[in-house]
Scaffold this motif. Sequence first.
Motif, mmCIF file in Angstrom:
data_model
loop_
_atom_site.group_PDB
_atom_site.id
_atom_site.type_symbol
_atom_site.label_atom_id
_atom_site.label_comp_id
_atom_site.label_asym_id
_atom_site.label_seq_id
_atom_site.Cartn_x
_atom_site.Cartn_y
_atom_site.Cartn_z
ATOM 1 N N THR A 286 -6.807 9.786 -0.556
ATOM 2 C CA THR A 286 -6.400 9.140 0.225
ATOM 3 C C THR A 286 -4.806 9.659 0.699
ATOM 4 N N ALA B 223 -2.368 3.387 -2.627
ATOM 5 C CA ALA B 223 -3.228 4.223 -3.316
ATOM 6 C C ALA B 223 -2.892 4.287 -4.902
ATOM 7 N N ASP C 219 -5.236 7.556 -6.066
ATOM 8 C CA ASP C 219 -6.145 7.956 -5.057
ATOM 9 C C ASP C 219 -5.455 9.424 -4.488
ATOM 10 N N ASP D 1 -3.942 11.465 4.380
ATOM 11 C CA ASP D 1 -2.900 10.880 5.281
ATOM 12 C C ASP D 1 -1.892 12.155 5.524
ATOM 13 N N THR E 65 0.933 4.582 2.587
ATOM 14 C CA THR E 65 -0.181 4.887 1.907
ATOM 15 C C THR E 65 -0.053 5.087 0.516
#
Length: 477
Positions: free
Chosen positions: A235, A286, A232, A239, A282
């Motif tokens: 995302t 992801a 992803d 971030d 993150t």
Amino acid sequence: MPISTERTEGASLEIARTWETIRRAFAEFLTLPTLIIVGFLLLAVAMNALERAQLPSLAALHATLERNVFADAEATAGLLETIAGSLVTVTSITISLLLLALQQTASTLTAEVFDQFLRRRHNQFYFGFFIGVALYSLMTLATVNAPFNPVLAAFTALTLTVMALILLLILLYTSINQMRPSVIIDAIHDYTLKARTEHLVIVERTRRAPQFSGEVRLPVTVDRDGYVTRIDVETIGCDAACAAGRAEVVLRASHGSYLSTGDTLAEVVADNQDDAERLVATVLDAIRLERQQDFATDPANGIEELGTIGWTSISTSKSNPAPGLLAIRSLRDLLARWSLDEQSASDSESHVDQLPVVYTDTVMMVLMDTLESLAVASSESMQHQSFTEVLRAFAALLGRVSSENQRAIDNVILRILPALGDHVLTTDLERALTETQVALRNIGNHETATRVETACKRLAQTKGNLHSRSTRAMPPR
């Protein structure tokens, strides 16, 4: 580490893998059959409600059917019982025979045959329909009791049974058709093209090289093994863009990459420690790892499937050149199409707002490596047709690919040239070598063209003379 903690982690991992298996089963096969079966169950409920409502508009039809076909509840129950039992028996026998046929085909074209059979929507529809009709008949049978005689529901079951028997004939033909090498390879080719379309979205939104050297660099490692099936980048990029200072994520793995426990998945570069630690979490959330590759998002998986079929057919494992040639031609078409996509992507790259994420696109490299491997396999089995087809693919595309891919093709030609000594210089092979020389000279690569020409001349010296495989191309004096 305490034993209780190890057991907890082991149980969590087992649950995650079980859920992964269930998710993949529905993604590949079970979704459509399940929806069809649920639809038939709802139809059974609706027909039962319709029977009990005794609508005046259906009274004439109900009376006609009851007078001519479904005389009483006992006759209706007997028919429904026969329908349900027959469908279950026919479906079981059909599945058993299809599995045997699939296994036989898979012994020639590898286990990719099973994947293709499961992915096809009409196969999913057929099996969902057969099982759904059987369950519908059983549910209707359960409602039969004197004096209630579900005539309309039973007539619907009879009609659906006739349709199921017709579909059985269609299933027989389509199943046999699906086991033809050309159909299997074409299906993999088409799936790979779709996966590349999805993959290019990630490529266009990310950078090819790092643009930031921060004070903090943190590696992102994985705590399990598996293939990368989802990234992803939106995302991760959002971030990174929202960090207090500058930040960038350098992905060390691509779609389809295999990672073992402790391998580095990515590297986070940031101005401060807090941003870097937050981005590590993150990235882990992801990116998804699974035990099997995902054909829907990973074009390299399709290339590997074509390469596996080609290698098995070309090598002495099967020594069947026909599927191998089909695989090489499909790879050639993928290279031609994606070369055009690369040119379009480079033209529009300046118009795309790229995320602070570095991603390495390895698809073209995997494609080149696969063609190289198939050329090597042809030397082991002495299938000059396959070696010729690889050369012809490169000769046709050298003038149409990017300069980077031209260098890659040039490198592959130099690496497979030693394998030429295992082949007899057939007329077709000599023509392909000549076409390769011309294509190399047209792009200005005279050095490699000269090497190809020299190899061809040395092999041509064996014409008219008796040689074994080991002495066909002797070292130059």
